[in-house]
Design an enzyme around this catalytic site. Structure first.
Site, PDB file in Angstrom:
ATOM      1  CD1 TRP A 181      -2.170  -1.992   0.147  1.00 49.81           C
ATOM      2  CD2 TRP A 181      -2.915  -1.455   2.192  1.00 49.81           C
ATOM      3  NE1 TRP A 181      -3.186  -2.867   0.459  1.00 49.81           N
ATOM      4  CE2 TRP A 181      -3.663  -2.557   1.713  1.00 49.81           C
ATOM      5  CE3 TRP A 181      -3.205  -0.959   3.462  1.00 49.81           C
ATOM      6  CZ2 TRP A 181      -4.683  -3.160   2.460  1.00 49.81           C
ATOM      7  CZ3 TRP A 181      -4.219  -1.552   4.203  1.00 49.81           C
ATOM      8  CH2 TRP A 181      -4.952  -2.636   3.705  1.00 49.81           C
ATOM      9  CE  LYS A 182       4.407   0.902  -4.464  1.00 44.21           C
ATOM     10  NZ  LYS A 182       4.966   1.252  -5.760  1.00 44.21           N
ATOM     11  CD  GLU A 223       8.295  -4.007  -6.996  1.00 46.75           C
ATOM     12  OE1 GLU A 223       7.075  -4.178  -7.059  1.00 46.75           O
ATOM     13  OE2 GLU A 223       8.813  -3.091  -6.349  1.00 46.75           O
ATOM     14  N   GLY A 270       4.047   1.632 -11.248  1.00 41.50           N
ATOM     15  CA  GLY A 270       3.082   2.726 -11.258  1.00 41.50           C
ATOM     16  C   GLY A 270       2.958   3.421 -12.598  1.00 41.50           C
ATOM     17  N   GLY A 309       1.281  -2.973  -6.298  1.00 36.60           N
ATOM     18  CA  GLY A 309       1.154  -1.674  -5.651  1.00 36.60           C
ATOM     19  C   GLY A 309      -0.255  -1.126  -5.801  1.00 36.60           C
ATOM     20  N   GLY A 310      -0.455  -0.293  -6.811  1.00 33.05           N
ATOM     21  CA  GLY A 310      -1.736   0.386  -7.043  1.00 33.05           C
ATOM     22  C   GLY A 310      -2.962  -0.506  -6.923  1.00 33.05           C
TER      23      GLY A 310
HETATM   24  O1  G3H Z   1       5.542  -2.674  -4.506  1.00 27.13           O
HETATM   25  C1  G3H Z   1       4.870  -2.618  -5.536  1.00 27.13           C
HETATM   26  C2  G3H Z   1       5.408  -2.112  -6.741  1.00 27.13           C
HETATM   27  O2  G3H Z   1       6.242  -1.023  -6.576  1.00 27.13           O
HETATM   28  C3  G3H Z   1       4.517  -2.060  -7.931  1.00 27.13           C
HETATM   29  O3  G3H Z   1       3.654  -0.962  -7.908  1.00 27.13           O
HETATM   30  O4  G3H Z   1       1.748  -2.138  -9.002  1.00 27.13           O
HETATM   31  O5  G3H Z   1       1.685   0.313  -8.589  1.00 27.13           O
HETATM   32  O6  G3H Z   1       3.205  -0.647 -10.328  1.00 27.13           O
HETATM   33  P1  G3H Z   1       2.503  -0.840  -9.024  1.00 27.13           P
END
Ligand code: G3H
Length: 250
Positions: A10-11, A168, A174, A237-238
């Protein structure tokens, strides 16, 4: 047989209300979540306690996005693994590209954290990946090789069962620009080869370790990616911040 792992990062997103409400909705959706997979959620540090409490006793593991490699001590603004343990948190993500790029995290600091965590019985999700500039200048394998060799330096063979890797490509995070299955497979294969070369007898470990792909993973591309021989899951992520995607992803 390698484990399939789907991890949601979820950052630094979501308000407390949104994070807790998402955790409650995930709990309700658990019966629809694929069986036989390991599912993990990484909320922001501030929301860890609340989310861990909601998902306590379920099949979903709640993890931390970062940690400082020390017991309780004077490190302002940081979190100790000891504090995570109290919350029932057993997984920690290390080396995410956003921490490497924006917070100056080096391979050697990642290595220090990984040693500390494995010694303290945590599961570590170690992230590697090249930037667009590195890929375009033909440095992808060199970069990944250093991240593996320096990041995992000195890790004892018996600790590898508590390690999961994630590839990654930074240019796919993102951006909506997913690596093609062939591009991802090529690097995952290389990562396994690098692990096999870490020490005598590491070949078997390299075959058994789960390597996740991350970078614009969504329900509509995950299945194609997972068809690749060396891809064992996704770091999302998103899409992991939207409840609608859970049944298709996790
Ligand atoms: O930790 C997840 C990744 O940084 C991928 O992010 O799915 O938003 O591209 P994303």
């Amino acid at each position: 047989m390698r484990k399939t792992v789907i991890a949601g990062n979820w950052k630094m997103n979501l308000s407390e209300k949104e994070a807790l409400s998402l955790a409650h909705s995930i709990k309700e959706k658990i019966p629809a979540i694929s069986k036989g997979r390991i599912s993990m959620i990484f909320p922001s540090t501030l929301h860890l306690a609340g989310v861990a409490k909601i998902l306590q006793g379920t099949e979903i593991l709640v993890g931390a996005q970062n940690v400082y490699p020390s017991g309780l001590a004077a490190f302002t603004g940081e979190t100790s693994p000891e504090q995570l343990k109290e919350l029932g948190v057993k997984v920690v993500m290390i080396g995410h590209s956003e921490r490497r790029q924006f917070l100056g995290e080096t391979n050697s600091f990642c290595n220090e954290k990984i040693h500390f965590l494995l010694k303290n019985d945590f599961i570590v999700l170690y992230c590697v990946g090249e930037t667009l500039m590195e890929r375009e200048s033909g440095k992808t394998f060199e970069v990944i090789s250093s991240q593996i060799r320096e990041g995992l330096k000195g890790i004892h063979s018996h600790s590898f069962s508590n390690l999961i890797l994630a590839y990654e490509p930074v240019w796919a995070i993102g951006t909506g620009k997913v690596a093609t299955p062939a591009q991802a497979q090529e690097v995952h294969f290389f990562i396994r080869k690098e692990i096999a070369g870490l020490f005598l007898g590491a070949k078997e470990i390299a075959e058994s370790i789960s390597i996740l792909y991350g970078g614009s993973v969504k329900p509509d591309n995950i299945q194609t990616l997972l068809k690749e021989k060396d891809l064992d899951g996704g770091l999302v992520g998103g899409a992991s911040q939207k409840i609608d995607t859970y049944a298709g992803l996790f």
